[in-house]
Design a protein around this motif. Structure first.
Motif, mmCIF file in Angstrom:
data_model
loop_
_atom_site.group_PDB
_atom_site.id
_atom_site.type_symbol
_atom_site.label_atom_id
_atom_site.label_comp_id
_atom_site.label_asym_id
_atom_site.label_seq_id
_atom_site.Cartn_x
_atom_site.Cartn_y
_atom_site.Cartn_z
ATOM 1 N N TYR A 1 25.960 62.592 61.438
ATOM 2 C CA TYR A 1 24.910 63.588 61.677
ATOM 3 C C TYR A 1 23.602 62.910 62.089
ATOM 4 C CZ TYR A 1 21.716 67.501 60.754
ATOM 5 O OH TYR A 1 20.769 68.472 60.858
ATOM 6 N N GLY B 1 30.118 61.855 57.167
ATOM 7 C CA GLY B 1 29.556 62.973 57.915
ATOM 8 C C GLY B 1 28.050 62.875 58.031
ATOM 9 N N ALA B 2 27.393 62.418 56.970
ATOM 10 C CA ALA B 2 25.939 62.275 56.996
ATOM 11 C C ALA B 2 25.511 61.191 57.981
ATOM 12 C CB ALA B 2 25.422 61.955 55.595
ATOM 13 N N ARG C 1 22.819 61.513 51.713
ATOM 14 C CA ARG C 1 23.316 62.889 51.688
ATOM 15 C C ARG C 1 22.232 63.894 51.301
ATOM 16 N NH1 ARG C 1 28.419 62.527 48.208
ATOM 17 N NH2 ARG C 1 28.201 64.765 48.312
ATOM 18 N N ALA D 1 27.393 68.353 56.915
ATOM 19 C CA ALA D 1 27.483 66.890 56.961
ATOM 20 C C ALA D 1 27.071 66.253 55.645
ATOM 21 C CB ALA D 1 26.616 66.347 58.093
#
Length: 140
Positions: free
Chosen positions: A83, A79-80, A16, A73
């Protein structure tokens, strides 16, 4: 409880912040491109650049959107990871387009990608692939 039940999912705690940094870098590049005075014209002129990267409205929008998506993200692990895969696919395509665009210079090309942009996009695609693979393996 068995040891398998007590184990929690392995965390990818480093992903992250890395995604946030990539997002910030692209956001800074996009905003800096918008602040360049010659950005209003579209065409292939090598004099318009931020640092060594070419500046056009299309590239500025792409870089800004990639930066904002990176910051969004970075709020969740899933989300990361997504991405990272998005970086790989998107920037691999941009690199392929950029190599052709830089090799066959067209004065009316609205994207105006130069070789520095190709290196940036290619390295971003490679980093997205590497981060995506490592993060996905650690998340399993």
């Amino acid at each position: 409880m068995t040891p398998a039940e007590t184990r929690s999912r392995p965390k990818v705690s480093w992903l992250r912040p890395v995604v946030a940094v990539v997002g910030l870098l692209y956001l800074a590049l996009g905003v800096a491109g918008f602040l360049t005075p010659e950005t209003a014209e579209v065409g292939h002129e090598t004099s318009r650049a931020v640092w060594i990267f070419s500046v056009t409205p299309v590239l500025n929008i792409v870089h800004t959107v990639v930066g904002v998506l990176g910051l969004l993200a970075a709020t969740r692990r899933s989300g990361a990871i997504f991405y990272c895969w998005l970086l790989f696919v998107g920037f691999a395509g941009m690199t392929a387009y950029g190599i052709l665009a830089a090799a066959f210079v067209n004065p009316e090309d609205p994207v105006n990608i130069n070789w520095a942009d190709n290196w940036l996009h290619g390295l971003t695609a490679a980093a997205g692939l590497a981060l995506g693979i490592v993060a996905a393996r650690r998340a399993r």
